[in-house]
Enzyme design. Structure first.
Site: not given
Length: 582
Positions: A157, A235
């Site tokens: 991320e 995710e």
């Protein structure tokens, strides 16, 4: 030799392959239960398991590496292969994961010029040394060597943190230099500039993280690719985590999550986050910080497909039916026998005040100014500061300067006040009424922030100093309290009501089973079972009971030690077979 490729789709040994993966963090599950959780993942129809790698667990102190017992990543990966699963490995130095400091080791903070997650040479050198150790454990487990690893992720991320492409490219090259020859991926949110900031498409396939509106986000990802590439949600958030002080345990709609899974699998591949969340044992839970500190609870149940303690949920069954439309569901018996046990109410055997046994569990350090935890080479736990502050007089301006996270302030071993987060640094006033007076400050590290800009300022304890009537106080004694050596507690010493204390329980059992410790009536602290720290408790909830996996127990005599910091104790705890996450 195997081969995994990224073309217009994923290909395994020249055949199209839809990744149907679930996340299990080996470091949040006792190793005796790894096979059970992996088998349940396979029985739901998943063909892959994903795990982060927690750098701060494998290198807790600089240059000290651990890959044994519950940190035996190699064994976890091999067990996954035995169960019939491929593996997505996310070995980035930063993992977020609601984990202490996002998986980064505390000792990085020794560098006053540290630039986390940037192309800063000292940071890169430390990652390189870590990668030397880490990849030696797993490099031969890639699918190209007939192992189960089919993908590895670069960082995590990153687009939500920065846009240093040199850093990302060097990280990818560092992995390639270690012998990584399976495809690389990145994962970022599909919002704002995150994909642009965090992606290096020439080296790694961009994937997205989200929990809803998948069709919309896939449209964005498809446009970002600019060509036919596989779509993947790295995710797929099917639940959420809890912070101390939340009103209730977070849960999500089974129907909505199931519909989103169906949309994902119609167009691409998925990694379900979390399939099984597990537990933030010890002091491993992280924290978020936006308007205020939000430290995570001990449970990482996440409203996942398996509960924290491994039970299948209605969401598990619903997901299985969706997956059945895309692949065959295997059938085989589970190999791990797990049962829950109720051991009932237990009465305290011994209790001692922390201040009475300080010198048996910590070595006093003297300094003319207070030192942070990091300066004392301490990563987690508590730290106690003590100073003689002179004769009777009014104190009109008492302040802690640059301190985190929760401070108990004592005068002559009597609690004056507790300051937490935003309260720390506020001015206090009181009157000293003894001829000589001793100041004591017990500070707890509630978990370093694991996401966003606050990560750059995570020194715990007292960093700058303590003001007494507006001036910095000198001459301090300090006790580092990582609480990892409780066998040295001297329970023959005294207990004083209202002080932080250790309470010892002894439980004789004839059969081991998973159980849950209920601490109703207790304030705040943590619990160890046979020397294993099962995590923090706090009366403010939402979590009410802590999970004790059966492998931590033993037939015969078992020792439970409860540390309580706020002076709020009872004489009993209860071991029940019923969890309570709030």
């Amino acid at each position: 030799m195997g081969k995994f490729e990224i073309k217009e789709a994923f290909y395994l040994n020249e055949e199209p392959f839809k990744i149907i993966s679930g996340a299990i963090h080996y470091f949040r599950v006792v190793p005796e239960y790894w096979r059970d959780r992996l088998e349940k993942l396979r029985l739901m129809g998943c063909n892959t398991v994903e795990t982060y790698v927690a750098w701060n667990m494998h290198e807790p102190n600089e240059g000290e590496f651990h890959f044994e017992a519950g940190l035996d990543l190699r064994k976890f990966i091999q067990t996954a292969q035995e169960v019939g699963l491929y593996v997505i490995l996310r070995p980035a130095p930063y993992i977020c994961a609601e984990w202490e400091f996002g998986g980064l080791p505390y000792w990085l903070l020794h560098d006053p010029n540290l630039k986390l997650r940037f192309d800063y040479q000292p940071f890169m050198e430390k990652i390189h040394r870590y990668f030397d150790q880490l990849f030696a454990q797993v490099i031969d487990l890639q699918v190209t060597n007939n192992g189960p690893i089919i993908l590895m992720q670069v960082e995590n991320e990153y687009g939500g943190y920065a846009n240093d492409k040199n850093y990302m490219r060097k990280m990818a090259q560092m992995m390639i230099d270690q012998g990584v020859n399976v495809p690389l991926v990145t994962s970022d949110g599909p919002w704002g500039d995150m994909l642009e900031n965090g992606s290096i498409p020439e080296l790694a396939l961009p994937t997205i993280n989200c929990g809803s509106k998948v069709k919309e986000h896939f449209k964005r990802l498809r446009a970002f690719h600019g060509e036919k590439r596989p779509l993947m949600v790295m995710e797929f958030w099917i639940g959420w985590f809890d912070a101390w002080g939340d009103e209730a345990h977070h849960t999500t709609s089974v129907a909505e999550a199931t519909n989103e899974l169906s949309d994902i699998l119609d167009e691409g591949s998925v990694n379900i986050y979390m399939f099984h969340g597990g537990t933030n044992f010890g002091f491993t839970s992280g924290a978020n910080y936006y308007e205020k500190l939000m430290p995570d609870v001990t449970s990482y149940d996440y409203d996942a497909l398996l509960t924290e303690w491994g039970d299948m949920t209605p969401k598990y069954e619903a997901f299985k039916e969706v997956i059945r439309r895309h692949t065959a569901i295997p059938e085989f018996p589970l190999t791990t026998v797990i049962q829950k046990k109720r051991y009932g109410k237990q009465t305290v055997r011994q209790r001692v005040s922390l201040f009475e046994t300080l010198d048996t569990i910590s070595q006093k350090v003297h300094s003319n100014y207070p030192l942070s935890m990091e300066a004392l080479n301490q990563g987690r736990g508590y730290i106690y500061y003590r100073s003689q502050i002179g004769p009777a007089r009014p104190i009109d301006d008492f302040r802690l300067i640059s301190a985190m996270d929760r401070a108990h302030i004592y005068i002559n071993n009597q609690l004056k006040t507790i300051q937490y987060d935003l309260e720390i640094g506020q001015k206090e006033s009181f009157v000293l009424d003894m001829p000589e007076n001793e100041l004591g400050i017990l500070i707890e590290n509630m978990g370093r922030v694991n996401y966003s800009v606050k990560m750059n300022h995570q020194h715990k304890g007292i960093k700058d100093g303590v003001l007494i009537n507006g001036a910095f106080q000198s001459e301090w004694e300090m006790y580092a309290l990582p609480m990892d050596n409780l066998e040295h507690i001297d329970f023959t010493k005294s207990y004083h009501v209202g002080q932080p204390s250790f309470s010892r329980f002894v439980i004789d059992i004839e059969e081991t089973g998973d159980t849950f410790i209920d601490l109703a009536g207790w304030g705040k602290g943590f619990v160890t079972v046979n020397g294993f720290n099962i995590g923090r408790f706090w009366e403010k909830g939402p979590q009410k009971r802590l999970y004790i996996p059966a492998p931590i127990l033993k037939i015969g005599s078992n020792e439970i030690i409860v540390f309580e910091s706020d002076g709020q104790v009872t004489d009993t705890v209860t071991l029940t077979d019923i969890p309570d996450l709030g």
